[in-house]
Design a protein around this motif. Structure first.
Motif, PDB file in Angstrom:
ATOM      1  N   TYR A  35       0.827  -1.208   0.000  1.00  0.00           N
ATOM      2  CA  TYR A  35       0.000   0.000   0.000  1.00  0.00           C
ATOM      3  C   TYR A  35       0.864   1.262   0.000  1.00  0.00           C
ATOM      4  CZ  TYR A  35      -3.586  -3.385   1.293  1.00  0.00           C
ATOM      5  OH  TYR A  35      -4.427  -4.468   1.306  1.00  0.00           O
ATOM      6  N   SER A  47       2.347  -2.371   4.697  1.00  0.00           N
ATOM      7  CA  SER A  47       1.575  -3.576   5.008  1.00  0.00           C
ATOM      8  C   SER A  47       0.075  -3.352   5.054  1.00  0.00           C
ATOM      9  CB  SER A  47       2.040  -4.145   6.351  1.00  0.00           C
ATOM     10  OG  SER A  47       1.828  -3.200   7.391  1.00  0.00           O
ATOM     11  N   SER A  48      -0.369  -2.098   5.137  1.00  0.00           N
ATOM     12  CA  SER A  48      -1.795  -1.771   5.209  1.00  0.00           C
ATOM     13  C   SER A  48      -1.965  -0.318   4.800  1.00  0.00           C
ATOM     14  CB  SER A  48      -2.320  -1.989   6.627  1.00  0.00           C
ATOM     15  OG  SER A  48      -1.696  -1.073   7.519  1.00  0.00           O
ATOM     16  N   TRP A  49      -3.216   0.101   4.656  1.00  0.00           N
ATOM     17  CA  TRP A  49      -3.431   1.514   4.331  1.00  0.00           C
ATOM     18  C   TRP A  49      -2.953   2.421   5.463  1.00  0.00           C
ATOM     19  CZ3 TRP A  49      -3.670   2.974  -0.307  1.00  0.00           C
ATOM     20  CH2 TRP A  49      -4.388   2.293  -1.288  1.00  0.00           C
ATOM     21  N   SER A  50      -3.182   2.031   6.688  1.00  0.00           N
ATOM     22  CA  SER A  50      -2.757   2.879   7.812  1.00  0.00           C
ATOM     23  C   SER A  50      -1.242   2.925   7.957  1.00  0.00           C
ATOM     24  CB  SER A  50      -3.396   2.387   9.113  1.00  0.00           C
ATOM     25  OG  SER A  50      -3.023   1.048   9.379  1.00  0.00           O
ATOM     26  N   ASP A  51      -0.559   1.860   7.522  1.00  0.00           N
ATOM     27  CA  ASP A  51       0.901   1.811   7.591  1.00  0.00           C
ATOM     28  C   ASP A  51       1.534   1.878   6.200  1.00  0.00           C
ATOM     29  OD1 ASP A  51       1.160   1.535  10.422  1.00  0.00           O
ATOM     30  OD2 ASP A  51       0.521  -0.555  10.225  1.00  0.00           O
ATOM     31  N   GLY A 104      -7.306   4.972   1.996  1.00  0.00           N
ATOM     32  CA  GLY A 104      -7.520   3.622   1.507  1.00  0.00           C
ATOM     33  C   GLY A 104      -8.974   3.290   1.249  1.00  0.00           C
TER      34      GLY A 104
END
Length: 290
Positions: A35, A47-51, A104
């Protein structure tokens, strides 16, 4: 820059052999979604939208064949001001998709959430076109990649391939490469040859549902320059591009020793100071399907 580490089946098998045992072949590593969101504020490991990574180059450095990079809306530049050779180099077998909302989401919509890859390294183009002497030569580039390499849902703009040794493909340059380019807008780029896209050395990109417009070549191929290449162009608009040299040609497309296939594509309102406002062919055999 942060990179993911994956366990190698080769290493596992070697360790087992050293211990005198046999193990079955290790399965290939699972594909990963990476992401990117320039406004993310988490761990920046992709690894994710927040990270999410905030720099697209970090994601490209971490990606392996089979992975997908998902990019949230915003403007992304391939390098800092002063590094004109900076480019977003596509990774073989990796899909890169733009058009996700900030923060995201599950669905990409590049019309609503514009995701821009810009060669305007100093972010100063709005103050005058003369500022483009500082821009990246080629915003996106691909070397030796295959058709499973996909770029989908981006706007590619502000490339400036204006130096004698770096004068091809302001928006995108493909060298012995056959990426898939889909649902993308390539606009307002400049080069001596191939303002929007330059294909060379047997490149056969698949270009689908894409708009190539408002690009300029000082020489030939305002929209696309094909040199010993055979792209397939389907359902695409090639419009309002310009080739400026009286000795050149192909405001929309310029073909040299090439055999492109052009299907259900609109080529209109392109201009050339030399030959072939829409298309100019030199030792070439295009196939056109209306």
């Amino acid at each position: 820059m942060r990179r993911r580490l994956r366990r190698s089946g080769v290493v596992v098998a070697a360790m087992a052999t050293a211990l005198g045992g046999l193990v079955p072949a290790q399965p290939a590593a699972a594909a990963t979604v990476i992401y990117v969101d320039q406004d993310a504020g988490g761990g920046e490991d992709g690894s994710s939208w927040s990270d999410a990574y905030t720099d697209l180059q970090d994601a490209l450095a971490a990606a392996l064949a089979g992975d997908e990079i998902r990019v949230a809306e915003g403007t992304y530049r391939p390098g800092p001001a002063g590094d004109r050779s900076a480019t977003f180099a596509l990774v073989d077998g990796v899909r890169m998709t733009g058009g996700y909302p900030t923060g995201g989401g599950a669905v990409a919509d590049p019309d609503t959430h514009q995701t821009v890859l810009s060669g305007d390294l100093a972010a100063d183009d709005l103050s005058g076109r003369g500022k483009r002497v500082e821009n990246s030569y080629s915003v996106v580039s691909a070397t030796g990649v295959g058709s499973s390499t996909v770029i989908d849902g981006f706007t590619i703009t502000a490339g400036n391939a204006d130096e004698p040794a770096r004068n091809e493909g302001g928006g995108m340059r493909n060298d012995a490469a056959s990426p898939t380019i889909v649902n993308t807008t390539i606009t307002d780029n400049f080069a001596s040859f191939g303002g929007g896209i330059h294909n060379t050395s047997g490149s056969s990109p698949a270009i689908r549902a894409t708009t190539i417009s408002g690009n300029t070549a000082a020489g030939s191929g305002g929209g696309i320059y094909n040199d010993d290449s055979s792209p397939t162009i389907t359902g695409t608009t090639i419009a309002a591009n310009t080739a400026g040299s009286p000795s050149g040609g192909g405001g929309g497309i310029h073909n040299v020793s090439s055999s492109p296939t052009i299907v259900h594509t609109a080529i209109s309102h392109n201009t050339a100071a030399g030959s072939g406002g829409g298309m100019h062919n030199v030792s070439s055999s295009p196939t056109i399907v209306s």
